[in-house]
Write an enzyme that holds these catalytic residues in place. Structure first.
Site: not given
Length: 308
Positions: A223, A271
């Site tokens: 993340r 992402h």
């Protein structure tokens, strides 16, 4: 009794088709068409709606449509309602592909070669044999283990670091904060696959970069919150790190003008390392619902105290 989906709308239509084929008796709704909130028993989300507990008073299960759950505020979820991480195989295979691509790109100096191309420079970079390039993975859950299994094929010396002990054939495993420096000292390419918790937020920082061998390389597919972005830029400028592949950022989408966009030693992707595959995700969800109804153990159930 209704199943409510709140995530990518295009993939949601695919979910709807698979639900209709496999569980026509279970009403399926796409956000924001929630129908009667009192009828919603099952909720699959990426970005959780506000006031879950008060809006959906009869919830029985909440699913994250991704492998992570750091986007949830556990205090807003009814304590008796299980939160389930997505364990469908498409997520693991996508991550294995991306991680392998990223490690090989760094191993074969692709980031530097792209920078040379942009400058119209034709210059050889000497190849380092895989047997002399040490790869370390932080986070030895299902995804980390799957990535390591694939990387074995290339002959890299492999190590892994985890909060709790793991034993993986062909991998030197480390556990706990007290072993982190030992793990880092023998890692030339560091791949972060940790869950994002209070304990791991900001773990990719200057002190960690200084503990790596000089000129090491980084892959972050965890993340954005794992990485102290200013420390990465400084580490690259100081030569502590030679390059990085990043699939996540603290703010997504990455804002215009951010230094990551044009940095010559950073390869950036939006992402996309792994994505839930609707067909197998629906299989996992329906299997989990069946287990829940039968009072069985639920794979992927989140331990809220640990944060994953």
């Amino acid at each position: 009794m209704t199943f409510l989906y709140k995530a990518n709308a295009t993939r949601g239509l695919e979910w709807a088709r698979h639900f209709a084929a496999r569980a026509p008796e279970l009403p399926f709704r796409l956000w924001p068409d929630i129908g009667d909130p009192a009828e919603v028993r099952y909720l699959a989300v990426w970005s959780p709606p506000e006031n879950i507990a008060t809006t959906f008073r009869n919830l029985e299960l909440v699913f994250s449509v991704g492998a992570g759950v750091d986007q949830f505020d556990f205090s807003q979820l009814p304590p008796h309602v299980p939160l389930i991480r997505m364990l469908e195989p498409g997520i693991a295979e996508g991550m294995v592909e991306y991680a392998t691509m990223a490690v090989l790109a760094l191993h074969r100096d692709l980031v530097h070669l792209i920078a040379q191309q942009r400058q119209q420079i034709w210059r050889e970079i000497r190849i380092t044999p895989a047997a002399k390039r040490r790869v370390g993975v932080m986070g030895l859950g299902l995804l980390g283990q799957a990535v390591l299994e694939r990387l074995k094929l290339f002959g890299f010396p492999l190590a892994g670091w985890n909060r709790s002990p793991r034993t993986i054939e062909g991998v030197t495993c480390y556990a706990g904060r007290e072993t982190l420096l030992d793990f880092l000292a023998q890692t030339d390419i560091l791949l972060c696959l940790l869950p994002l918790t209070d304990e791991t937020r900001g773990i990719l920082n200057m002190s960690l970069f200084e503990a790596l061998p000089h000129g090491a390389q980084l892959v972050n597919v965890g993340r954005g919150g794992h990485l102290v972005e200013a420390d990465l830029i400084a580490a690259l400028e100081r030569g502590l790190l030679s390059s990085a592949v990043l699939d996540v950022a603290e703010q997504e989408p990455l804002p215009a003008g951010h230094p990551f966009w044009n940095h010559p030693r950073i390869l950036l992707t939006p992402h996309i390392a792994s994505m839930t595959t609707p067909e197998t995700a629906v299989e996992f969800v329906l299997d989990t619902i069946g287990r829940h109804r039968r009072g069985e153990i639920l794979p992927g159930r989140v331990d809220r105290d640990r944060g994953y």
